[in-house]
Design a protein around this motif. Structure first.
Motif, short mmCIF file in Angstrom:
data_model
loop_
_atom_site.label_atom_id
_atom_site.label_comp_id
_atom_site.label_asym_id
_atom_site.label_seq_id
_atom_site.Cartn_x
_atom_site.Cartn_y
_atom_site.Cartn_z
N HIS A 213 0.84 -1.19 0.00
CA HIS A 213 0.00 0.00 0.00
C HIS A 213 0.88 1.24 0.00
O HIS A 213 2.05 1.20 0.38
N LEU A 214 0.28 2.38 -0.43
CA LEU A 214 0.99 3.65 -0.55
C LEU A 214 0.44 4.66 0.45
O LEU A 214 -0.71 4.58 0.87
N MET A 215 1.28 5.65 0.78
CA MET A 215 0.82 6.75 1.63
C MET A 215 1.74 7.95 1.46
O MET A 215 2.90 7.82 1.07
N LEU A 216 1.17 9.13 1.74
CA LEU A 216 1.94 10.37 1.79
C LEU A 216 2.06 10.76 3.26
O LEU A 216 1.06 10.81 3.98
N VAL A 217 3.32 11.05 3.71
CA VAL A 217 3.56 11.28 5.13
C VAL A 217 4.42 12.53 5.29
O VAL A 217 5.36 12.76 4.52
N SER A 218 4.11 13.34 6.31
CA SER A 218 4.92 14.52 6.61
C SER A 218 6.17 14.10 7.39
O SER A 218 6.29 12.96 7.84
N ASN A 219 7.10 15.05 7.58
CA ASN A 219 8.32 14.76 8.34
C ASN A 219 8.02 14.49 9.80
O ASN A 219 8.88 13.97 10.52
N ASN A 220 6.82 14.87 10.27
CA ASN A 220 6.44 14.59 11.65
C ASN A 220 5.75 13.24 11.79
O ASN A 220 5.39 12.84 12.89
N GLY A 221 5.56 12.55 10.68
CA GLY A 221 4.92 11.24 10.73
C GLY A 221 3.43 11.26 10.50
O GLY A 221 2.77 10.22 10.52
N ASP A 222 2.85 12.45 10.25
CA ASP A 222 1.41 12.52 9.99
C ASP A 222 1.10 12.01 8.59
O ASP A 222 1.73 12.41 7.61
N ILE A 223 0.09 11.13 8.49
CA ILE A 223 -0.31 10.57 7.20
C ILE A 223 -1.28 11.55 6.54
O ILE A 223 -2.36 11.82 7.06
N TYR A 224 -0.89 12.07 5.36
CA TYR A 224 -1.73 13.01 4.63
C TYR A 224 -2.59 12.29 3.58
O TYR A 224 -3.64 12.81 3.18
N ALA A 225 -2.15 11.16 3.11
CA ALA A 225 -2.92 10.39 2.14
C ALA A 225 -2.60 8.92 2.31
O ALA A 225 -1.45 8.56 2.57
N HIS A 226 -3.62 8.06 2.17
CA HIS A 226 -3.43 6.62 2.38
C HIS A 226 -4.48 5.88 1.56
O HIS A 226 -5.60 6.37 1.35
N GLN A 227 -4.10 4.69 1.08
CA GLN A 227 -5.05 3.90 0.32
C GLN A 227 -6.22 3.44 1.20
O GLN A 227 -7.27 3.08 0.70
N ASP A 228 -6.03 3.45 2.50
CA ASP A 228 -7.09 3.21 3.46
C ASP A 228 -7.44 4.57 4.09
O ASP A 228 -6.70 5.10 4.91
N GLU A 229 -8.57 5.17 3.68
CA GLU A 229 -8.92 6.53 4.10
C GLU A 229 -9.00 6.66 5.62
O GLU A 229 -8.79 7.74 6.18
N ALA A 230 -9.28 5.59 6.33
CA ALA A 230 -9.41 5.65 7.78
C ALA A 230 -8.08 5.98 8.46
O ALA A 230 -8.06 6.41 9.62
N LYS A 231 -6.98 5.79 7.76
CA LYS A 231 -5.67 6.01 8.36
C LYS A 231 -5.15 7.43 8.13
O LYS A 231 -4.08 7.78 8.62
N VAL A 232 -5.87 8.25 7.37
CA VAL A 232 -5.44 9.62 7.12
C VAL A 232 -5.39 10.39 8.44
O VAL A 232 -6.30 10.29 9.27
N LEU A 233 -4.30 11.15 8.62
CA LEU A 233 -3.99 11.96 9.81
C LEU A 233 -3.58 11.11 11.01
O LEU A 233 -3.39 11.65 12.10
N GLU A 234 -3.43 9.79 10.84
CA GLU A 234 -2.75 9.02 11.88
C GLU A 234 -1.26 9.35 11.85
O GLU A 234 -0.78 10.01 10.93
N ASN A 235 -0.52 8.89 12.87
CA ASN A 235 0.90 9.24 12.98
C ASN A 235 1.76 7.98 12.99
O ASN A 235 1.42 6.99 13.64
N LEU A 236 2.88 8.05 12.23
CA LEU A 236 3.76 6.88 12.09
C LEU A 236 5.01 6.96 12.96
O LEU A 236 5.89 6.11 12.86
N SER A 237 5.12 7.99 13.82
CA SER A 237 6.37 8.20 14.55
C SER A 237 6.74 7.03 15.46
O SER A 237 7.91 6.87 15.84
N GLU A 238 5.75 6.19 15.84
CA GLU A 238 6.08 5.04 16.70
C GLU A 238 6.68 3.88 15.91
O GLU A 238 7.22 2.95 16.51
#
Length: 599
Positions: A213-238
């Motif tokens: 799957h693909l996603m667009l992520v900021s340098n802070n780990g915030d997901i701006y776009a995801h193939q699963d819409e429910a994951k948008v604005l989640e954070n990947l820093s962990e």
């Protein structure tokens, strides 16, 4: 269970072949695994680059072209508020309506664009289409981040991170903006708000591997776009792997996710926004490698069966001569000395059999000779026992003499020590301020030397030197020694002569030969500024350097004519540290301070 040679040979051949096959299988398995992983990495990196080139880049380029077009429009460049025109936030002035209508036409065919607007530098108005009646009346575009960033970049198109629109629509948008100037004078900023879910729509239907799957992520780990819409604005820093992605612009590597599953993470940086386009591909290596593993295990099983038959056949050939030799050895062990080995093979075993027969012949000869010499050996043994008794008697006499000699040596040393102490007492009789000084210096010096692992001879020489180090003061008048004021230059020179006087006094005492040299050097300095010869570093006797530290410490902590109040132990330690490497040997200072702190 007893293992025969035949079984051992079979087992060894089996172990050898299985080891080779297993090693080769492991190498092939690991190499295949590495090839699989590298192939997946390469495909993932190519895929994510193609997705960026053909989808994201094209979309973002289109948006930038729109912004550039309107930033160069004459109506925008030459815009000025009408006389007495109020600040506008929820309306469009009549003379700008033509431009706003064109914006409306563009938005109608591009539903992903939420607003197109022009922020006016003159009064902070914002002229936007479509109008938003929920915009705050005190809105000032000049205070907004998108406006400030565009002005700061001076002519370059900028992209913002997602943010909540200023009105009450609840839209989360990304702004593309550019400053507008008229002959280097800032007129305002053109901006387009793109709904954040547009980026999810771009990548939602793209295929990234079979299960990726693909996603667009900021340098802070915030997901701006995801193939699963429910994951948008989640954070990947962990995620453990995310921080590594921030170190490079592009890359691909094998990681573990939060559930400890293998994943291949592929990423690249979008230059306009510095966001990361990330592709995550699950990699079930064990499942993929099952066919290869089964093939390796099958090969190992076939090799085992073949090796078992080969090993057994080889052992039959090799063990027949050995069995012949073992049969002969068993007969000899029960007294049949006349038997011989008969090996007919034309190899090393035949030579071994011949040598074995020669050895049996030699043993028979030796046994006969041994019988002849047994009587002689018995007689010799009696003589040895008698001589042993005599040696034991001499040994007891020698031990008694050694004890007597040891007592004499101890008595002589005590006599030497008594003589030295008597000489030391004569020093203190001439200087009332140094009573007990020599004894204390001796104790300090011996503690240091013991701490540094000195031998018995060196300890004796240091002990005598410590007790007699000030014997040269016998040749100096008590008026100078006990003078309470500052000594004159001539008086200082007289005091400095006491090492030479001591050296001369002890010149004819043989047992103080080494101690005399230590006394002669105990006022030398590690940096070469001491007296009487200006020795430095390794030029000084190691025991003299110890004596110098012990003498200085006791002088600092004792009452002297020139100092009625002695230094405390802590103050004296500070002075030793101050002189470390200049007046004193650093190693000796360190050892002595450790002794003082532990006492």
């Amino acid at each position: 269970m007893k293992l025969t040679i035949r079984k051992k040979i079979t087992v060894m051949v089996l172990i050898l072949i299985l080891t080779l096959v297993s090693t080769l299988g492991i190498i092939v398995y690991r190499y295949s695994k590495e090839i699989l992983i590298e192939d997946t990495k390469t495909k993932s990196l190519n895929t994510i680059n193609n997705i960026n080139d053909y989808f994201l880049k094209n979309f973002m380029r289109d948006m930038e072209q729109v912004v550039n077009y309107w930033a160069q429009d004459e109506d925008i460049i030459n815009y000025r508020n009408m006389p007495n025109q109020p600040k506008l936030v929820r309306d469009i002035p009549e003379h700008f309506q033509y431009v706003a209508d064109q914006w409306g036409g563009y938005i109608s065919v591009n539903p992903d664009v939420a607003w197109i607007y022009f922020g006016v530098q003159e009064d902070g108005s914002i002229l936007l289409n479509p109008l938003d009646p929920t915009m705050p009346e005190d809105y000032d575009c000049r205070e907004r981040d998108w406006y400030l960033s565009a002005v700061d970049q001076d002519g370059k198109v900028i992209w913002t991170d997602p943010y909540l629109d200023a009105g009450e629509t609840g839209e989360i948008v990304v702004t593309v903006a550019k400053a507008v100037k008229n002959e280097n004078e800032l007129v305002g900023v053109i901006g387009i708000d793109i709904r954040l879910n547009k980026f999810t729509e771009i990548i939602k239907n793209l295929v990234f591997g079979e299960e990726g799957h693909l996603m667009l992520v900021s340098n802070n780990g915030d997901i701006y776009a995801h193939q699963d819409e429910a994951k948008v604005l989640e954070n990947l820093s962990e995620e453990a792997w995310f921080n590594e992605l921030l170190l490079n612009d592009t890359g691909v590597n094998l990681y573990k996710d939060l559930d400890d599953n293998d994943i291949i993470v592929t990423y690249l940086t979008i230059p306009e926004t510095q966001w990361k386009l990330i592709g995550v591909t699950p990699l079930n290596i064990n499942e993929i490698m099952i066919p290869i593993r089964n093939q390796v295990m099958g090969t190992a099983l076939i090799s085992f069966i073949i090796t078992l038959f080969l090993g057994y056949g080889l052992s039959l050939i090799l063990t027949k001569p050995v069995e012949e030799i073992m049969s002969t050895i068993n007969k000899i062990s029960i007294g049949e000395m006349g038997v011989r080995v008969n090996i007919k093979s034309r190899d090393e075993f035949r030579i071994l059999g011949e040598k074995f027969n020669e050895m049996i012949f030699e043993i028979e000869s030796l046994l006969k000779e041994r019988s002849l010499h047994v009587g002689e050996l018995t007689e010799k043994n009696k003589e040895i026992m008698e001589q042993n008794d005599e040696i034991l008697a001499y040994s007891e006499q020698t031990e008694a003499m050694n004890r007597e000699l040891s007592n004499l040596v101890g008595e002589i040393r005590n006599n030497y020590l008594s003589t030295v102490k008597a000489l030391a007492n004569s020093i203190e009789a001439n200087d009332r301020y140094t009573r007990g000084h020599c004894e204390r210096v001796r104790n300090y010096a011996l503690e240091i030397a013991n701490g540094m692992g000195f031998g018995k001879v060196d300890l004796n020489n240091l002990e005598f030197a410590s007790l007699l180090h000030d014997i040269g003061k016998i040749g100096i008048t008590s008026e100078i020694l006990n003078k309470e004021g500052k000594l004159t230059f001539d008086e200082c020179q007289i005091v400095k002569s006491h090492p030479q006087i001591a050296y001369d006094i002890l010149s004819d005492v043989d047992f103080l030969k080494d101690s005399r040299e230590i006394i002669y050097q105990h006022h030398e300095r590690f940096d070469g500024n001491g007296y009487p010869r200006g020795l430095k570093g390794d030029e000084m006797h190691s025991s003299a350097k110890i004596l110098a530290v012990a003498d200085a410490y006791d002088a600092m902590t004792s009452t002297r004519p020139y100092r009625k109040t002695p230094l405390t132990k802590e103050a004296a330690i500070k002075q030793l540290q101050k002189g470390r490497g200049t007046q004193f040997d650093p190693t000796i200072v360190d050892v002595f301070i450790l002794i003082l702190l532990n006492s």
